[in-house]
Design a protein around this motif. Structure first.
Motif, mmCIF file in Angstrom:
data_model
loop_
_atom_site.group_PDB
_atom_site.id
_atom_site.type_symbol
_atom_site.label_atom_id
_atom_site.label_comp_id
_atom_site.label_asym_id
_atom_site.label_seq_id
_atom_site.Cartn_x
_atom_site.Cartn_y
_atom_site.Cartn_z
ATOM 1 N N CYS A 60 0.831 -1.200 0.000
ATOM 2 C CA CYS A 60 0.000 0.000 0.000
ATOM 3 C C CYS A 60 0.872 1.260 0.000
ATOM 4 N N PRO A 61 0.574 2.211 -0.870
ATOM 5 C CA PRO A 61 1.354 3.453 -0.893
ATOM 6 C C PRO A 61 1.238 4.197 0.443
ATOM 7 N N LYS A 62 2.252 4.987 0.763
ATOM 8 C CA LYS A 62 2.291 5.743 2.017
ATOM 9 C C LYS A 62 1.393 6.986 1.971
ATOM 10 N N ASN A 63 1.024 7.439 0.771
ATOM 11 C CA ASN A 63 0.190 8.632 0.642
ATOM 12 C C ASN A 63 -0.505 8.627 -0.713
ATOM 13 N N ILE A 64 -1.429 9.564 -0.885
ATOM 14 C CA ILE A 64 -2.233 9.610 -2.113
ATOM 15 C C ILE A 64 -1.369 9.956 -3.332
ATOM 16 N N ALA A 65 -0.307 10.747 -3.157
ATOM 17 C CA ALA A 65 0.574 11.083 -4.286
ATOM 18 C C ALA A 65 1.228 9.817 -4.839
ATOM 19 N N GLN A 66 1.720 8.939 -3.946
ATOM 20 C CA GLN A 66 2.313 7.675 -4.394
ATOM 21 C C GLN A 66 1.257 6.791 -5.049
ATOM 22 N N ARG A 68 -1.320 7.798 -6.747
ATOM 23 C CA ARG A 68 -1.568 8.337 -8.094
ATOM 24 C C ARG A 68 -0.434 7.991 -9.051
ATOM 25 N N GLU A 69 0.797 7.982 -8.557
ATOM 26 C CA GLU A 69 1.935 7.608 -9.400
ATOM 27 C C GLU A 69 1.788 6.183 -9.920
ATOM 28 N N ALA A 70 1.151 5.324 -9.148
ATOM 29 C CA ALA A 70 0.939 3.935 -9.566
ATOM 30 C C ALA A 70 -0.149 3.818 -10.625
ATOM 31 N N ALA A 71 -0.921 4.893 -10.835
ATOM 32 C CA ALA A 71 -1.992 4.916 -11.841
ATOM 33 C C ALA A 71 -2.907 3.706 -11.706
ATOM 34 N N LYS A 72 -3.375 3.477 -10.477
ATOM 35 C CA LYS A 72 -4.201 2.310 -10.179
ATOM 36 C C LYS A 72 -5.548 2.790 -9.616
ATOM 37 N N PRO A 73 -6.584 2.871 -10.460
ATOM 38 C CA PRO A 73 -7.893 3.301 -9.965
ATOM 39 C C PRO A 73 -8.416 2.355 -8.881
ATOM 40 N N ALA A 74 -9.335 2.853 -8.088
ATOM 41 C CA ALA A 74 -9.954 2.067 -7.018
ATOM 42 C C ALA A 74 -11.464 2.192 -7.130
ATOM 43 N N LEU A 75 -12.157 1.362 -6.368
ATOM 44 C CA LEU A 75 -13.613 1.311 -6.431
ATOM 45 C C LEU A 75 -14.196 1.461 -5.033
ATOM 46 N N LEU A 76 -15.166 2.357 -4.908
ATOM 47 C CA LEU A 76 -15.934 2.474 -3.669
ATOM 48 C C LEU A 76 -17.192 1.644 -3.859
ATOM 49 N N VAL A 118 -8.405 12.902 -0.713
ATOM 50 C CA VAL A 118 -9.098 13.751 -1.681
ATOM 51 C C VAL A 118 -8.872 13.101 -3.033
ATOM 52 N N VAL A 119 -9.962 12.679 -3.664
ATOM 53 C CA VAL A 119 -9.886 11.876 -4.877
ATOM 54 C C VAL A 119 -10.734 12.478 -5.995
ATOM 55 N N ARG A 120 -10.504 11.988 -7.200
ATOM 56 C CA ARG A 120 -11.287 12.413 -8.367
ATOM 57 C C ARG A 120 -12.151 11.246 -8.818
ATOM 58 N N VAL A 121 -13.427 11.512 -9.090
ATOM 59 C CA VAL A 121 -14.358 10.496 -9.574
ATOM 60 C C VAL A 121 -14.073 10.216 -11.050
ATOM 61 N N ALA A 158 -25.346 -0.190 -9.312
ATOM 62 C CA ALA A 158 -24.496 -1.118 -8.564
ATOM 63 C C ALA A 158 -23.981 -0.511 -7.257
ATOM 64 N N GLY A 159 -24.183 0.796 -7.076
ATOM 65 C CA GLY A 159 -23.662 1.456 -5.882
ATOM 66 C C GLY A 159 -22.150 1.502 -5.874
ATOM 67 N N GLN A 160 -21.569 1.817 -7.036
ATOM 68 C CA GLN A 160 -20.113 1.819 -7.165
ATOM 69 C C GLN A 160 -19.618 3.143 -7.724
ATOM 70 N N VAL A 161 -18.528 3.625 -7.144
ATOM 71 C CA VAL A 161 -17.876 4.834 -7.625
ATOM 72 C C VAL A 161 -16.418 4.480 -7.897
ATOM 73 N N THR A 162 -15.992 4.661 -9.151
ATOM 74 C CA THR A 162 -14.588 4.460 -9.500
ATOM 75 C C THR A 162 -13.865 5.772 -9.256
ATOM 76 N N ILE A 163 -12.727 5.690 -8.547
ATOM 77 C CA ILE A 163 -11.936 6.882 -8.240
ATOM 78 C C ILE A 163 -10.539 6.736 -8.831
ATOM 79 N N ASP A 164 -9.838 7.860 -8.962
ATOM 80 C CA ASP A 164 -8.531 7.846 -9.621
ATOM 81 C C ASP A 164 -7.492 7.051 -8.853
ATOM 82 N N ALA A 165 -7.473 7.138 -7.529
ATOM 83 C CA ALA A 165 -6.464 6.439 -6.720
ATOM 84 C C ALA A 165 -6.824 6.584 -5.246
#
Length: 158
Positions: free
Chosen positions: A39-45, A47-55, A117-120, A127-134
């Protein structure tokens, strides 16, 4: 404690167990694909991994997503359920001296609440799902709340 959360020189643990004073309802969880080890130590790391996530939002809370759209900024509050809760002073690897827990964004804290703080990227209301940038949260992390990011309101005064 051993492993990632082993106590380091200069750290101080709380003497007494925490007394619970509130209840929290988890509105869903975060599917990030991150393990405790990677797991990255912060949101900047993250985002560098360019790995979207799902709520993934629980059915009874899906209506609360109404109005959220791709491109929106959100503030997520989540419960770092695998973090220790007994450190009041910590010795981060990136610092020369120990410091108070409330001066760090470490997951080890009396109330392990994370904030991102993320971007949708996309919303699937059905489905009750929100994809976020990271996100810098472990896969399966419980989600406490979602708030809109408001740039004019969410800044320090000059």
């Amino acid at each position: 404690m051993t492993g990632r959360f082993a106590t380091r020189p200069g750290e101080e643990q709380l003497d007494a167990p925490l007394g619970m004073q509130a209840e929290i309802t988890f509105i869903g969880h975060i599917d990030s694909g991150w393990s405790l080890e990677d797991c990255p130590k912060n949101i900047a790391q993250a985002r560098e991994a360019a790995k979207p996530a799902l709520l993934r939002i629980k059915p009874q809370f899906i209506a609360g997503l109404d109005g959220i759209a791709a491109g929106d900024g959100l503030v997520l509050l989540y419960w770092m359920d695998r973090a220790p809760r007994n450190l009041i002073r910590q010795m981060p690897r990136h610092r020369d001296a120990a410091t108070g827990t409330f001066n760090l964004r470490s997951p080890a804290r009396p109330n392990p609440i994370g904030m991102g703080v993320v971007r949708v990227v996309a919303v699937d209301m059905a489905a009750g799902q929100v994809t976020i940038d990271a996100i810098d949260a472990i896969d399966g992390t419980p989600l406490i709340d979602i708030k809109p990011h408001m740039p004019r309101a969410d800044q320090l005064p000059a």
